[in-house]
Motif scaffolding. Structure first.
Motif: not given
Length: 333
Positions: A73-77, A207-208, A286-287, A292-297
């Motif tokens: 339930g994090s803010k990011e998610v 992602v990089y 790493q995947n 997860k980072a890309l989905l947030y972006g």
């Protein structure tokens, strides 16, 4: 995988919806293709893994991400799931996965493997089957029909690759970032007035930036070739290439829907036996982190704030040209 998906669906209390594409079709060996859907936002993001059956860590990464989305339930998610809807296929090639082969085997109507003119079983690379003269495999048509119905805004495709080193270093590449229609290459700048040429580079740079400072993660751009001859791919027959081109096979995509897409390439594969147990968790992570980072972006539109020209900052060998469906096109042509 099926057991894991059902467990995720149960523990998520309805946040993650799991279903099959049986209404669209099954695999050549009559196996179901599973999809997990999560999120309620307007940005539709397609994630697919293990289109090659021996590229198994990608499935693990998607499963771990779905588990996070179902229970964290994090803010990011919350931000991701409020702004985006994720359509994830953790194992595109179930037959190849069980056979531990890159390709899959084609079958005839009697249920026997189809044979070529030398009496060998006919196989096909599912990642080359979305084409006007393609769709030889049942699973290709099933997934294509579903994609045409979903009409995603973005796509991410997870793969494995061989072993290599980051240009100018002795570091073993842990993951490469790629686009199947090369940025600034023969094809992509001409699609949507260059929009996808920018978006795919922005996605890759995002992602990089998210991964480059983690220990033991050595990220570069995906290239083929060896020595001084390194190429970026510009292959129109690939699945995510067909998505960007807006393939309309058999009038299934009459509106010509298209979407930008990138792929991740993790080092090693299970067929060659070059994945040690100790490295599996790190490579899977790493995947997971990159995805997860890309989905947030994408969910927040932060990706669009990235300078696409920073694509050149991602380590790469000097570019000799582009590997296309019909041969090599030298750089600058």
């Amino acid at each position: 995988m099926i057991k894991g998906l059902k467990q995720i669906e149960h523990t998520s209390k309805g946040k993650v919806e799991v279903f099959t594409l049986d209404d669209y079709g099954k695999s050549e060996q009559d196996r179901s293709i599973y999809v997990a859907k999560v999120g309620s936002g307007p940005v539709k993001i397609w994630v697919q893994a293990q289109i090659h059956g021996d590229e198994k860590l990608t499935t693990g990464a998607v499963m771990e991400l779905l588990k996070t989305f179902g229970s964290n339930g994090s803010k990011e998610v919350k931000t991701i799931l409020e702004n985006a809807t994720i359509y994830a296929i953790p194992m595109y090639n179930p037959d190849g996965s069980l056979m531990n082969t890159r390709t899959t085997t084609l079958y005839d109507e009697s249920g026997e493997p189809r044979k070529d003119n030398r009496g060998r079983n006919m196989t096909i690379d599912l990642n080359r089957d979305w084409a006007e003269n393609g769709f030889a495999a049942k699973e290709s048509l099933a997934v294509y029909k579903y994609w045409a119905d979903v009409k995603p805004d973005y796509a991410v495709d997870l793969h494995h690759q061989g072993l290599k080193t980051v240009y100018g270093t002795n570091y073993s590449t842990s993951m490469s970032l790629g686009v199947s229609l090369a940025p600034n290459g023969p094809t992509l700048p001409g699609i949507k007035g260059g929009l996808y040429n920018d978006l795919t580079r922005q996605m890759s740079v995002y992602v990089y930036d998210a991964l480059k400072d983690y220990g033991h993660m050595h990220i570069d751009r995906y290239q083929t070739g060896s020595g001084e001859k390194r190429y970026e791919i510009d292959i129109k027959g690939g699945v995510v290439s067909a998505m960007m081109i807006g393939l309309n096979y058999d009038n299934i995509n009459p509106t010509g829907h298209s979407n930008p897409a990138i792929f991740f390439e993790t080092k090693g594969n299970t067929r060659d036996g070059n994945l040690g147990q100790k490295s599996n968790g790190h490579l899977e992570k790493q995947n997971y982190l990159g995805l997860k980072a890309l989905l947030y972006g994408l969910a927040t539109d932060e990706v669009k704030q990235v300078d696409p020209d920073r694509w050149e900052e991602i380590p790469a060998y000097p570019l000799a040209g582009y590997q296309t469906d019909t041969g090599i096109v030298p750089a600058g042509n």
